[in-house]
Design a protein around this motif. Structure first.
Motif, PDB file in Angstrom:
ATOM      1  N   ASP A 251       5.274  60.683 -22.601  1.00 32.07           N
ATOM      2  CA  ASP A 251       4.141  60.665 -24.068  1.00 32.07           C
ATOM      3  C   ASP A 251       4.319  62.132 -24.544  1.00 32.07           C
ATOM      4  OD1 ASP A 251       2.864  62.116 -22.035  1.00 32.07           O
ATOM      5  OD2 ASP A 251       1.327  60.814 -21.660  1.00 32.07           O
ATOM      6  N   LEU A 252       3.232  62.411 -25.269  1.00 32.93           N
ATOM      7  CA  LEU A 252       3.249  63.614 -26.246  1.00 32.93           C
ATOM      8  C   LEU A 252       2.825  64.807 -25.210  1.00 32.93           C
ATOM      9  CD1 LEU A 252       3.336  65.238 -28.721  1.00 32.93           C
ATOM     10  CD2 LEU A 252       0.769  64.688 -29.216  1.00 32.93           C
ATOM     11  N   PRO A 253       1.706  64.697 -24.272  1.00 37.31           N
ATOM     12  CA  PRO A 253       1.704  65.920 -23.175  1.00 37.31           C
ATOM     13  C   PRO A 253       2.917  65.974 -22.391  1.00 37.31           C
ATOM     14  CG  PRO A 253      -0.334  64.321 -23.068  1.00 37.31           C
ATOM     15  CD  PRO A 253       0.852  63.672 -23.983  1.00 37.31           C
ATOM     16  N   GLY A 254       3.685  65.055 -21.924  1.00 33.61           N
ATOM     17  CA  GLY A 254       4.985  65.276 -21.384  1.00 33.61           C
ATOM     18  C   GLY A 254       5.798  66.206 -22.266  1.00 33.61           C
ATOM     19  N   ASN A 255       6.023  65.672 -23.424  1.00 35.86           N
ATOM     20  CA  ASN A 255       6.757  66.458 -24.290  1.00 35.86           C
ATOM     21  C   ASN A 255       6.499  67.895 -24.583  1.00 35.86           C
ATOM     22  OD1 ASN A 255       9.009  66.481 -26.269  1.00 35.86           O
ATOM     23  ND2 ASN A 255       7.753  65.663 -27.884  1.00 35.86           N
ATOM     24  N   MET A 256       5.215  68.334 -24.459  1.00 39.09           N
ATOM     25  CA  MET A 256       4.661  69.454 -24.643  1.00 39.09           C
ATOM     26  C   MET A 256       5.265  70.299 -23.389  1.00 39.09           C
ATOM     27  SD  MET A 256       0.799  69.303 -25.942  1.00 39.09           S
ATOM     28  CE  MET A 256       0.375  68.343 -27.416  1.00 39.09           C
ATOM     29  N   ASP A 257       5.030  69.669 -22.225  1.00 39.42           N
ATOM     30  CA  ASP A 257       5.499  70.298 -20.796  1.00 39.42           C
ATOM     31  C   ASP A 257       6.750  70.580 -20.690  1.00 39.42           C
ATOM     32  OD1 ASP A 257       2.918  70.037 -19.876  1.00 39.42           O
ATOM     33  OD2 ASP A 257       3.294  68.410 -18.851  1.00 39.42           O
ATOM     34  N   LEU A 258       7.623  69.625 -21.324  1.00 40.68           N
ATOM     35  CA  LEU A 258       9.044  70.189 -21.408  1.00 40.68           C
ATOM     36  C   LEU A 258       9.528  71.074 -22.327  1.00 40.68           C
ATOM     37  CD1 LEU A 258      12.100  68.806 -20.838  1.00 40.68           C
ATOM     38  CD2 LEU A 258      11.878  67.469 -22.842  1.00 40.68           C
ATOM     39  N   ALA A 259       9.105  71.131 -23.186  1.00 38.39           N
ATOM     40  CA  ALA A 259       9.437  72.078 -24.430  1.00 38.39           C
ATOM     41  C   ALA A 259       8.770  73.602 -23.970  1.00 38.39           C
ATOM     42  CB  ALA A 259       8.862  71.709 -25.712  1.00 38.39           C
ATOM     43  N   GLU A 260       7.825  73.600 -23.174  1.00 34.19           N
ATOM     44  CA  GLU A 260       7.342  75.110 -22.752  1.00 34.19           C
ATOM     45  C   GLU A 260       8.320  75.349 -21.667  1.00 34.19           C
ATOM     46  OE1 GLU A 260       3.401  76.987 -20.901  1.00 34.19           O
ATOM     47  OE2 GLU A 260       3.142  75.193 -21.825  1.00 34.19           O
ATOM     48  N   ASP A 261       8.349  74.454 -20.826  1.00 36.46           N
ATOM     49  CA  ASP A 261       9.329  74.949 -19.656  1.00 36.46           C
ATOM     50  C   ASP A 261      10.833  75.216 -20.103  1.00 36.46           C
ATOM     51  OD1 ASP A 261       9.540  74.859 -16.702  1.00 36.46           O
ATOM     52  OD2 ASP A 261      11.129  73.217 -17.036  1.00 36.46           O
ATOM     53  N   PRO A 396       5.258  84.375 -31.757  1.00 35.81           N
ATOM     54  CA  PRO A 396       4.872  85.366 -32.487  1.00 35.81           C
ATOM     55  C   PRO A 396       6.089  85.847 -33.374  1.00 35.81           C
ATOM     56  CG  PRO A 396       5.556  86.140 -30.067  1.00 35.81           C
ATOM     57  CD  PRO A 396       5.403  84.453 -30.365  1.00 35.81           C
ATOM     58  N   GLY A 397       5.796  86.515 -34.520  1.00 36.49           N
ATOM     59  CA  GLY A 397       6.777  86.898 -35.444  1.00 36.49           C
ATOM     60  C   GLY A 397       7.554  86.014 -36.181  1.00 36.49           C
ATOM     61  N   ILE A 398       7.624  84.689 -35.857  1.00 34.19           N
ATOM     62  CA  ILE A 398       8.258  83.859 -36.553  1.00 34.19           C
ATOM     63  C   ILE A 398       7.588  82.477 -37.184  1.00 34.19           C
ATOM     64  CG2 ILE A 398       9.263  82.468 -34.520  1.00 34.19           C
ATOM     65  CD1 ILE A 398      11.897  82.865 -35.855  1.00 34.19           C
ATOM     66  N   GLY A 399       6.375  82.413 -36.408  1.00 30.95           N
ATOM     67  CA  GLY A 399       5.644  81.142 -36.560  1.00 30.95           C
ATOM     68  C   GLY A 399       6.222  79.705 -35.769  1.00 30.95           C
ATOM     69  N   GLU A 400       6.817  78.591 -36.618  1.00 30.27           N
ATOM     70  CA  GLU A 400       7.079  77.366 -36.116  1.00 30.27           C
ATOM     71  C   GLU A 400       8.610  77.631 -35.466  1.00 30.27           C
ATOM     72  OE1 GLU A 400       8.733  73.063 -36.919  1.00 30.27           O
ATOM     73  OE2 GLU A 400       7.529  73.884 -38.603  1.00 30.27           O
ATOM     74  N   MET A 401       8.741  77.249 -33.994  1.00 28.85           N
ATOM     75  CA  MET A 401       9.919  77.430 -33.348  1.00 28.85           C
ATOM     76  C   MET A 401      10.330  75.999 -33.079  1.00 28.85           C
ATOM     77  SD  MET A 401      12.070  79.225 -32.158  1.00 28.85           S
ATOM     78  CE  MET A 401      11.804  80.565 -32.118  1.00 28.85           C
ATOM     79  N   VAL A 402       9.450  75.013 -32.363  1.00 25.17           N
ATOM     80  CA  VAL A 402       9.687  73.625 -31.928  1.00 25.17           C
ATOM     81  C   VAL A 402       8.840  72.842 -32.902  1.00 25.17           C
ATOM     82  CG1 VAL A 402       9.872  72.166 -30.181  1.00 25.17           C
ATOM     83  CG2 VAL A 402      10.665  74.545 -29.903  1.00 25.17           C
ATOM     84  N   GLY A 403       9.488  71.412 -33.108  1.00 23.20           N
ATOM     85  CA  GLY A 403       8.932  70.471 -33.819  1.00 23.20           C
ATOM     86  C   GLY A 403       9.397  69.189 -33.044  1.00 23.20           C
ATOM     87  N   GLY A 404       8.433  68.224 -32.575  1.00 21.89           N
ATOM     88  CA  GLY A 404       8.550  67.273 -32.020  1.00 21.89           C
ATOM     89  C   GLY A 404       7.189  66.214 -32.069  1.00 21.89           C
ATOM     90  N   VAL A 441       6.995  53.783 -24.491  1.00 27.20           N
ATOM     91  CA  VAL A 441       6.793  55.151 -25.182  1.00 27.20           C
ATOM     92  C   VAL A 441       7.938  56.109 -24.852  1.00 27.20           C
ATOM     93  CG1 VAL A 441       5.257  57.099 -24.248  1.00 27.20           C
ATOM     94  CG2 VAL A 441       4.167  54.969 -24.714  1.00 27.20           C
ATOM     95  N   HIS A 442       8.269  56.752 -25.808  1.00 28.91           N
ATOM     96  CA  HIS A 442       9.386  57.862 -25.561  1.00 28.91           C
ATOM     97  C   HIS A 442       8.938  59.023 -26.686  1.00 28.91           C
ATOM     98  CE1 HIS A 442      10.760  55.255 -28.933  1.00 28.91           C
ATOM     99  NE2 HIS A 442      11.587  56.214 -29.238  1.00 28.91           N
ATOM    100  N   SER A 443       9.515  60.225 -26.173  1.00 32.02           N
ATOM    101  CA  SER A 443       9.140  61.435 -27.075  1.00 32.02           C
ATOM    102  C   SER A 443      10.287  62.339 -27.129  1.00 32.02           C
ATOM    103  CB  SER A 443       7.852  61.996 -26.400  1.00 32.02           C
ATOM    104  OG  SER A 443       6.920  61.429 -26.528  1.00 32.02           O
ATOM    105  N   GLY A 444      10.371  63.397 -28.043  1.00 35.84           N
ATOM    106  CA  GLY A 444      11.494  64.318 -28.034  1.00 35.84           C
ATOM    107  C   GLY A 444      10.946  65.272 -29.041  1.00 35.84           C
ATOM    108  N   PHE A 445      11.915  66.330 -29.102  1.00 32.13           N
ATOM    109  CA  PHE A 445      11.714  67.569 -29.960  1.00 32.13           C
ATOM    110  C   PHE A 445      12.882  67.861 -30.677  1.00 32.13           C
ATOM    111  CE2 PHE A 445      11.733  69.559 -25.776  1.00 32.13           C
ATOM    112  CZ  PHE A 445      12.758  70.408 -25.896  1.00 32.13           C
ATOM    113  N   GLY A 446      12.794  68.866 -31.493  1.00 34.48           N
ATOM    114  CA  GLY A 446      13.721  69.424 -32.319  1.00 34.48           C
ATOM    115  C   GLY A 446      13.611  71.024 -32.274  1.00 34.48           C
ATOM    116  N   LEU A 447      14.880  71.851 -31.967  1.00 28.67           N
ATOM    117  CA  LEU A 447      14.789  73.068 -32.109  1.00 28.67           C
ATOM    118  C   LEU A 447      16.054  73.653 -32.856  1.00 28.67           C
ATOM    119  CD1 LEU A 447      14.010  75.936 -31.205  1.00 28.67           C
ATOM    120  CD2 LEU A 447      15.105  75.685 -29.050  1.00 28.67           C
ATOM    121  N   GLY A 448      15.668  74.425 -33.861  1.00 30.18           N
ATOM    122  CA  GLY A 448      16.922  74.940 -34.827  1.00 30.18           C
ATOM    123  C   GLY A 448      17.283  76.050 -33.914  1.00 30.18           C
ATOM    124  N   PHE A 449      18.796  75.822 -33.548  1.00 33.70           N
ATOM    125  CA  PHE A 449      19.209  76.899 -32.677  1.00 33.70           C
ATOM    126  C   PHE A 449      19.336  78.361 -33.238  1.00 33.70           C
ATOM    127  CE2 PHE A 449      23.326  78.789 -30.737  1.00 33.70           C
ATOM    128  CZ  PHE A 449      22.697  79.247 -29.369  1.00 33.70           C
TER     129      PHE A 449
END
Length: 477
Positions: A251-261, A396-404, A441-449
């Motif tokens: 779910d969304l909280p799990g997605n947050m945990d994954l992205a932060e880690d 910091p310095g850049i704003g949005e880094m990850v969107g999911g 339920v499934h989740s994911g995110f995208g990060l521009g390298f």
């Protein structure tokens, strides 16, 4: 005699009677001291030539940019600035670089000039450091997902769907551009094209990655994506790389945990493995900051920014709460924001995101539960009917880094959202099938390298963190 890299020799504690090395000349001074670099490190190794016993014609060929082969003895350096140096016993020029033609001379070059010479710009300290960091970030990304049970999949580069609904895509066609086949209505008949339908270069691998997550559980894709957006800003490319994990039963909280880690892992990795490159780039930034007015200087150094992300827990804040904070903030009340915050529902700009991170919370921030009308169709609709389970991670310095987001797993709700946006069901029938056969339920995110590489290196223009940038009116190299 063993062939060494510059990196290996600079980390040698012992004298070595016989070493062999190949590289490119950075500088040659006093007909005696060669600064040699082979790309393995930001640092050069000094090679000392006995000019009295060296052929004068050979000495003239030792110019900046020349490729040379050296044999000699590794000894403790007699001068300052290095611990070891090579006393040259034999030298051979492998490839000349005529000084009146070679563009990367040992002087300060503008980044604009170096973009025009992108095939040679990694001969400079700055760009060699950036590209080593890019390489190690790539490795860290693959290592993180591999170590955490994810399967790597390659999503299509040619696609018949627009995952983002943006419509700004590069067409892929074999039809005759001057005389394409037409339908009775006078439109181009793509049924006669190579794939039998209109196809484009992909803007995202997410939708295809979801299909694999719903059978393999945890997957990620890391590949090139393309946007035909006519933008020449310092943050836009027409071709760039995306990291997109997708996880079933999360779910969304799990997605947050994954992205932060994940973010903390990759930043820690480069701090541990690319410290010399980071120290060099930090000093470059500090020197650049000194030339700016006090009000425009960054509060944190490059390495401080990386540690700021690694050492702080990410604050999780709803979009609604963030809007209230911004609306009541001093910059907003004093009209200091370029884009004033007046009402709920607006899309946040970098200035707002940076205020939340750098001034208000003083830590990385995850915003969630965004208005549905500013987010993509595939995001899970909340019970309030007006927000979706989206998340953006702000640095910091850049704003949005990850969107999911948590993805919309309910068939009827997804069909309603697609209909509202005029997305034909027949175009994404296979995506809808995931909701018909064993939905969950499934989740994911995208990060521009490239955005990540910008953050890690401190480079201010995205064209300087990709080997050969593709932008409007520019497809050189």
């Amino acid at each position: 005699m063993q062939l060494y890299s510059v990196l290996e020799l600079l980390h040698q504690d012992n004298k070595l009677p016989e070493v062999e090395i190949k590289g490119w000349v950075r500088t040659f001074r006093a007909n005696r001291f060669i600064a040699l670099n082979d790309g393995s490190t930001i640092n050069n190794i000094q090679c000392v030539v006995d000019f009295e016993n060296t052929d004068e014609t050979l000495l003239k060929r030792i110019t900046t940019g020349a490729a040379i082969h050296i044999k000699g003895e590794l000894v403790e350096s007699q001068g300052k600035g290095q611990n070891v140096e090579i006393i040259v016993s034999s030298l051979d020029v492998l490839g000349d670089a005529h000084p009146d033609e070679y563009p990367i001379q040992p002087k300060k070059h503008s980044f604009e000039f170096l973009r025009e010479n992108a095939h040679l710009r990694t001969r400079t300290s700055t760009f060699s450091a950036v590209m080593r960091l890019r390489s190690n970030l790539s490795f860290a990304i693959h290592k993180y997902f591999n170590d955490n049970g994810f399967y790597y999949m390659h999503t299509p580069i040619i696609t018949g769907s627009d995952a983002e609904g943006a419509g700004e895509m590069f067409r892929v066609s074999k039809l005759d551009a001057k005389n394409p086949p037409l339908t009775e209505n006078g439109a181009i008949d793509y049924s006669k094209d190579f794939f039998g339908k209109e196809t484009n270069l992909t803007v995202s691998g997410q939708l295809e990655a979801e299909t694999y997550a719903m059978s393999l559980g945890k997957v990620y894709t890391f590949g090139p994506t393309f946007r035909a957006e006519n933008s020449n800003t310092s943050r836009h490319l027409s071709e760039f790389w995306m990291i997109e994990p997708e996880v079933a039963f999360m779910d969304l909280p799990g997605n947050m945990d994954l992205a932060e880690d994940f973010m903390k892992y990759v930043l820690t990795y480069v701090l541990e493995h690319n410290r010399e490159d980071l120290d060099f780039l930090e000093q470059r930034l500090l020197n650049e900051e000194k030339t700016k007015p006090q009000a425009e200087r960054n509060d944190m150094s490059l390495i401080e920014k990386l540690n700021f992300v690694i050492e702080n827990n990410f604050m999780r804040v709803s979009y609604t709460e963030a809007i209230d904070i911004l609306r009541n903030s001093k910059p907003n009340k004093k009209k200091k924001f370029k884009y004033p915050i007046e009402e709920w529902g607006v899309d946040l700009q970098s200035e707002h995101e940076r205020f939340l991170v750098e001034k208000h919370f003083k830590c990385p921030v995850i915003l969630f539960d965004y208005p549905a009308n500013i987010k993509a169709f595939y995001m899970r609709l909340n019970d309030d009917g007006k927000t979706v389970r989206a998340m953006d991670i702000l640095f910091p310095g850049i704003g949005e880094m990850v969107g999911g987001s948590q993805r919309e797993e309910r068939l009827e709700v997804l069909k309603e959202k697609m209909a509202a946006l005029n997305i034909p069901e027949e175009e994404l029938w296979w995506y809808l099938d995931l909701r018909k056969y064993g939905t969950a339920v499934h989740s994911g995110f995208g990060l521009g390298f490239e955005r990540l590489v910008m953050f890690v290196t401190g480079m201010s223009n995205i064209r300087d963190v990709i080997p050969f940038p593709r932008t409007p009116q520019n497809a050189e190299f």
